[in-house]
Design a protein around this motif. Sequence first.
Motif, PDB file in Angstrom:
ATOM      1  N   ARG A   9      91.499  58.856  89.892  1.00 32.39           N
ATOM      2  CA  ARG A   9      90.062  59.059  90.079  1.00 32.39           C
ATOM      3  C   ARG A   9      89.736  59.170  91.567  1.00 32.39           C
ATOM      4  NH1 ARG A   9      86.840  61.248  86.630  1.00 32.39           N
ATOM      5  NH2 ARG A   9      87.690  59.900  85.000  1.00 32.39           N
ATOM      6  N   ARG A  62      85.221  60.092  82.400  1.00 34.64           N
ATOM      7  CA  ARG A  62      85.053  58.625  82.419  1.00 34.64           C
ATOM      8  C   ARG A  62      84.835  58.117  80.995  1.00 34.64           C
ATOM      9  NH1 ARG A  62      84.709  55.697  86.998  1.00 34.64           N
ATOM     10  NH2 ARG A  62      84.276  56.776  88.961  1.00 34.64           N
ATOM     11  N   ASP A  63      85.481  57.021  80.674  1.00 38.55           N
ATOM     12  CA  ASP A  63      85.394  56.347  79.367  1.00 38.55           C
ATOM     13  C   ASP A  63      86.085  57.121  78.252  1.00 38.55           C
ATOM     14  OD1 ASP A  63      83.899  54.305  80.541  1.00 38.55           O
ATOM     15  OD2 ASP A  63      81.986  55.237  80.030  1.00 38.55           O
ATOM     16  N   ASN A  66      83.190  62.827  88.108  1.00 45.26           N
ATOM     17  CA  ASN A  66      83.160  61.750  87.115  1.00 45.26           C
ATOM     18  C   ASN A  66      83.542  62.215  85.717  1.00 45.26           C
ATOM     19  OD1 ASN A  66      82.321  59.392  88.616  1.00 45.26           O
ATOM     20  ND2 ASN A  66      80.336  60.390  88.879  1.00 45.26           N
ATOM     21  N   GLY A 114      91.603  59.771  80.920  1.00 48.90           N
ATOM     22  CA  GLY A 114      90.290  60.257  81.331  1.00 48.90           C
ATOM     23  C   GLY A 114      90.313  60.795  82.752  1.00 48.90           C
ATOM     24  N   ALA A 115      91.038  60.098  83.628  1.00 46.46           N
ATOM     25  CA  ALA A 115      91.145  60.541  85.016  1.00 46.46           C
ATOM     26  C   ALA A 115      91.985  61.819  85.114  1.00 46.46           C
ATOM     27  CB  ALA A 115      91.759  59.437  85.879  1.00 46.46           C
TER      28      ALA A 115
END
Length: 319
Positions: A131, A240-241, A237, A72-73
């Motif tokens: 991140r 994320r997730d 962001n 995700g990052a």
Amino acid sequence: MISIKGFFRGKTAIQPIWLFVIAIFIFFSFMSEYFLSLGNITNILIQTSTIGLIALGMTLVMINGNIDLSVGAILGLAASLAVGLQDYGLTIAIIAALASGMLLGAINGLVVWKTGVNAFIVTLGAMLGIRGLIFLYTGEQSFYSMNFAFADFGASTIGPFPVLAIIFLLCTLVMHLVLTRTGHGRNTFAVGGNPEASIDAGIRLGRHMTINFIIVGFFAALAGVLLASQMGAATPNLGRDYELWTITAVVLGGTKLTGGYGSIVGTLGGVLAIGILRNGMNLMQVPAFYVLVVLGVILISVLIIDKKLNVPSTKEVRI
């Protein structure tokens, strides 16, 4: 009389998830008059393409018996680079974004290989570090694309089919062939199923696992570029997730957390199951958090059923 357990043993491990996909597809087609519309089917394909691309690479990593929490990052960093470097040319920006994913994947693989530290811990640290790099690079600001060709690409179609979905399906086909028709694919199952025997067979475990981390890094970066193109922007962001959604899709598709079993076709089923559930429940105006509850219950149920049936894939688990 054939038992359920005997029935599934005669099939591949992907069958249960595809039965589920068919069931919820039929269910939502009756529950909403808009579900079967061409526009809605197109939306499902577009919405699932991002997670789906990452899931392709994650399948190989998880069959190896590893996991990557940094995807995700990596997606967020690649998206920021793809938009933020466009002053140097769109081609350079996209190459830099894809290269960043491959480089970070290589670093993850090398650290896991050389240190012997569990991939969960290594990639968890990478997730936090990457991140942080995104926030440093962006200055905590969103980037917006001024290149209309880039922004238009995310919304482009070939006939009635969205380009993002076509890219995802083509990548799915390629990775299916890699996993089932190449030596690297056979070695992926071998390493995940029995690392000691793989070493005896002459497979270089460290190099092999690093290649798979590079592959998932590339797909995460590609997903980031395509998502930024779809949005015409990148935010700190972003992504994320996504690692949680990706892992859920792969596990739903039958890939074992312990390694050694899995398939790209099963992963495709897991990705579509999540996409159809989210879309169908949204059309029924079900609050978004209920989707998480339902997916959590389904995921645990799948793991329990898998444990009971203990179904290896008769086609794609050959070593």
